[in-house]
Design a protein around this motif. Structure first.
Motif, PDB file in Angstrom:
ATOM      1  N   GLU A  74      45.960  13.416  10.551  1.00 11.65           N
ATOM      2  CA  GLU A  74      45.797  14.844  10.828  1.00 11.65           C
ATOM      3  C   GLU A  74      44.334  15.200  11.067  1.00 11.65           C
ATOM      4  O   GLU A  74      44.008  16.010  11.944  1.00 11.65           O
ATOM      5  CB  GLU A  74      46.362  15.672   9.673  1.00 11.65           C
ATOM      6  N   LYS A  75      43.433  14.580  10.319  1.00 11.08           N
ATOM      7  CA  LYS A  75      42.003  14.832  10.509  1.00 11.08           C
ATOM      8  C   LYS A  75      41.529  14.340  11.870  1.00 11.08           C
ATOM      9  O   LYS A  75      40.750  15.017  12.551  1.00 11.08           O
ATOM     10  CB  LYS A  75      41.197  14.164   9.387  1.00 11.08           C
ATOM     11  N   VAL A  76      41.995  13.161  12.272  1.00  7.85           N
ATOM     12  CA  VAL A  76      41.623  12.633  13.585  1.00  7.85           C
ATOM     13  C   VAL A  76      42.176  13.532  14.688  1.00  7.85           C
ATOM     14  O   VAL A  76      41.477  13.820  15.682  1.00  7.85           O
ATOM     15  CB  VAL A  76      42.105  11.181  13.755  1.00  7.85           C
ATOM     16  N   ALA A  77      43.396  14.021  14.522  1.00  8.78           N
ATOM     17  CA  ALA A  77      43.982  14.927  15.516  1.00  8.78           C
ATOM     18  C   ALA A  77      43.170  16.220  15.591  1.00  8.78           C
ATOM     19  O   ALA A  77      42.961  16.771  16.690  1.00  8.78           O
ATOM     20  CB  ALA A  77      45.437  15.220  15.166  1.00  8.78           C
ATOM     21  N   TYR A  78      42.701  16.700  14.468  1.00 13.55           N
ATOM     22  CA  TYR A  78      41.871  17.908  14.432  1.00 13.55           C
ATOM     23  C   TYR A  78      40.568  17.679  15.198  1.00 13.55           C
ATOM     24  O   TYR A  78      40.159  18.511  16.020  1.00 13.55           O
ATOM     25  CB  TYR A  78      41.595  18.294  12.972  1.00 13.55           C
ATOM     26  N   ILE A  79      39.915  16.530  14.931  1.00 13.23           N
ATOM     27  CA  ILE A  79      38.664  16.209  15.621  1.00 13.23           C
ATOM     28  C   ILE A  79      38.916  16.059  17.127  1.00 13.23           C
ATOM     29  O   ILE A  79      38.123  16.517  17.954  1.00 13.23           O
ATOM     30  CB  ILE A  79      38.029  14.926  15.038  1.00 13.23           C
ATOM     31  N   LYS A  80      40.039  15.451  17.485  1.00  7.11           N
ATOM     32  CA  LYS A  80      40.386  15.282  18.901  1.00  7.11           C
ATOM     33  C   LYS A  80      40.571  16.651  19.556  1.00  7.11           C
ATOM     34  O   LYS A  80      40.121  16.886  20.692  1.00  7.11           O
ATOM     35  CB  LYS A  80      41.653  14.440  19.030  1.00  7.11           C
ATOM     36  N   GLY A  81      41.209  17.561  18.850  1.00  2.00           N
ATOM     37  CA  GLY A  81      41.390  18.931  19.364  1.00  2.00           C
ATOM     38  C   GLY A  81      40.054  19.641  19.552  1.00  2.00           C
ATOM     39  O   GLY A  81      39.851  20.366  20.539  1.00  2.00           O
ATOM     40  N   LEU A  82      39.153  19.456  18.589  1.00  2.00           N
ATOM     41  CA  LEU A  82      37.825  20.055  18.729  1.00  2.00           C
ATOM     42  C   LEU A  82      37.106  19.511  19.961  1.00  2.00           C
ATOM     43  O   LEU A  82      36.476  20.258  20.719  1.00  2.00           O
ATOM     44  CB  LEU A  82      36.973  19.794  17.485  1.00  2.00           C
ATOM     45  N   ALA A  83      37.180  18.186  20.177  1.00  6.32           N
ATOM     46  CA  ALA A  83      36.517  17.569  21.321  1.00  6.32           C
ATOM     47  C   ALA A  83      37.121  18.059  22.636  1.00  6.32           C
ATOM     48  O   ALA A  83      36.401  18.301  23.609  1.00  6.32           O
ATOM     49  CB  ALA A  83      36.603  16.050  21.225  1.00  6.32           C
ATOM     50  N   GLU A  84      38.460  18.227  22.667  1.00 10.62           N
ATOM     51  CA  GLU A  84      39.103  18.727  23.888  1.00 10.62           C
ATOM     52  C   GLU A  84      38.703  20.175  24.145  1.00 10.62           C
ATOM     53  O   GLU A  84      38.580  20.606  25.295  1.00 10.62           O
ATOM     54  CB  GLU A  84      40.621  18.595  23.775  1.00 10.62           C
ATOM     55  N   GLY A  85      38.469  20.922  23.073  1.00 12.71           N
ATOM     56  CA  GLY A  85      38.044  22.320  23.214  1.00 12.71           C
ATOM     57  C   GLY A  85      36.647  22.449  23.782  1.00 12.71           C
ATOM     58  O   GLY A  85      36.280  23.495  24.326  1.00 12.71           O
ATOM     59  N   LEU A  86      35.871  21.410  23.660  1.00  9.93           N
ATOM     60  CA  LEU A  86      34.518  21.428  24.213  1.00  9.93           C
ATOM     61  C   LEU A  86      34.512  21.276  25.731  1.00  9.93           C
ATOM     62  O   LEU A  86      33.491  21.509  26.373  1.00  9.93           O
ATOM     63  CB  LEU A  86      33.669  20.307  23.590  1.00  9.93           C
ATOM     64  N   GLU A  87      35.629  20.886  26.289  1.00 15.06           N
ATOM     65  CA  GLU A  87      35.771  20.658  27.730  1.00 15.06           C
ATOM     66  C   GLU A  87      34.639  19.775  28.238  1.00 15.06           C
ATOM     67  O   GLU A  87      33.832  20.144  29.095  1.00 15.06           O
ATOM     68  CB  GLU A  87      35.802  21.990  28.475  1.00 15.06           C
ATOM     69  N   LEU A  88      34.578  18.577  27.679  1.00 14.53           N
ATOM     70  CA  LEU A  88      33.538  17.618  28.029  1.00 14.53           C
ATOM     71  C   LEU A  88      33.743  17.095  29.441  1.00 14.53           C
ATOM     72  O   LEU A  88      34.873  16.921  29.899  1.00 14.53           O
ATOM     73  CB  LEU A  88      33.524  16.458  27.026  1.00 14.53           C
ATOM     74  N   ASP A  89      32.648  16.820  30.095  1.00 17.48           N
ATOM     75  CA  ASP A  89      32.688  16.271  31.454  1.00 17.48           C
ATOM     76  C   ASP A  89      33.118  14.807  31.377  1.00 17.48           C
ATOM     77  O   ASP A  89      32.542  14.022  30.640  1.00 17.48           O
ATOM     78  CB  ASP A  89      31.305  16.409  32.102  1.00 17.48           C
ATOM     79  N   ALA A  90      34.120  14.426  32.142  1.00 16.87           N
ATOM     80  CA  ALA A  90      34.671  13.069  32.102  1.00 16.87           C
ATOM     81  C   ALA A  90      33.677  12.040  32.613  1.00 16.87           C
ATOM     82  O   ALA A  90      33.784  10.867  32.277  1.00 16.87           O
ATOM     83  CB  ALA A  90      35.958  13.003  32.912  1.00 16.87           C
ATOM     84  N   ASN A  91      32.713  12.448  33.394  1.00 12.20           N
ATOM     85  CA  ASN A  91      31.748  11.511  33.952  1.00 12.20           C
ATOM     86  C   ASN A  91      30.481  11.403  33.105  1.00 12.20           C
ATOM     87  O   ASN A  91      29.636  10.550  33.372  1.00 12.20           O
ATOM     88  CB  ASN A  91      31.371  11.925  35.382  1.00 12.20           C
TER      89      ASN A  91
END
Length: 142
Positions: free
Chosen positions: A8-25
């Motif tokens: 659950e903690k890893v899923a939370y961190i993954k959600g936070l990272a996706e919310g940052l809308e990081l550039d794939a490149n």
């Protein structure tokens, strides 16, 4: 966040990272995504280990209970045997020096094969009671 499982903690961190809308490149984004994927794999492995450990604990508890029941059965039988009024005699086999335990009924038969080596053990008892002049088993005849 303290009450969450590792997955659950890893899923939370993954959600936070996706919310940052990081550039794939972006190099930093690639490293962060790789770390999160690694965390997911580690979390799943830990979860599998915890499940396996829980299953082993259940099996150990079942074996422990079975062993306890077996001990109760075995030791209760020994106590019952010790409580009986029958006398037990020790005889040492002359061939193998093994100690053989006999009760009165076995002695009355006059012979027995050693359970260790098979040597025939013979018993010859003369009546030494004061109640009669017999040469055989005596039940205190008068």
């Amino acid at each position: 966040m303290d009450n969450m499982t590792i997955c659950e903690k890893v899923a939370y961190i993954k959600g936070l990272a996706e919310g940052l809308e990081l550039d794939a490149n972006d190099k930093n984004s690639k490293v962060l995504k790789a770390i999160i994927e690694l965390l997911e794999d580690v979390a799943l492995t830990v979860e599998d280990l915890e499940d396996g450990c829980a299953e082993l604990c259940e099996q150990i508890d079942a074996v422990d209970e079975d062993l306890s029941n077996l001990e109760d059965y075995v030791y209760d039988d020994e106590e019952d045997y010790e409580d009986e009024d029958d006398e037990v005699y020790e005889v040492t086999c002359p061939a193998c020096n093994d100690i053989v335990y006999l009760d009165e009924d076995m002695l009355a038969e006059g012979e027995i094969a050693c359970p260790n080596c098979g040597t025939n053990l013979e018993f010859d008892f003369d009546c030494d009671c004061d109640c009669c002049d017999c040469d055989s088993d005596c039940d205190d005849k008068e």
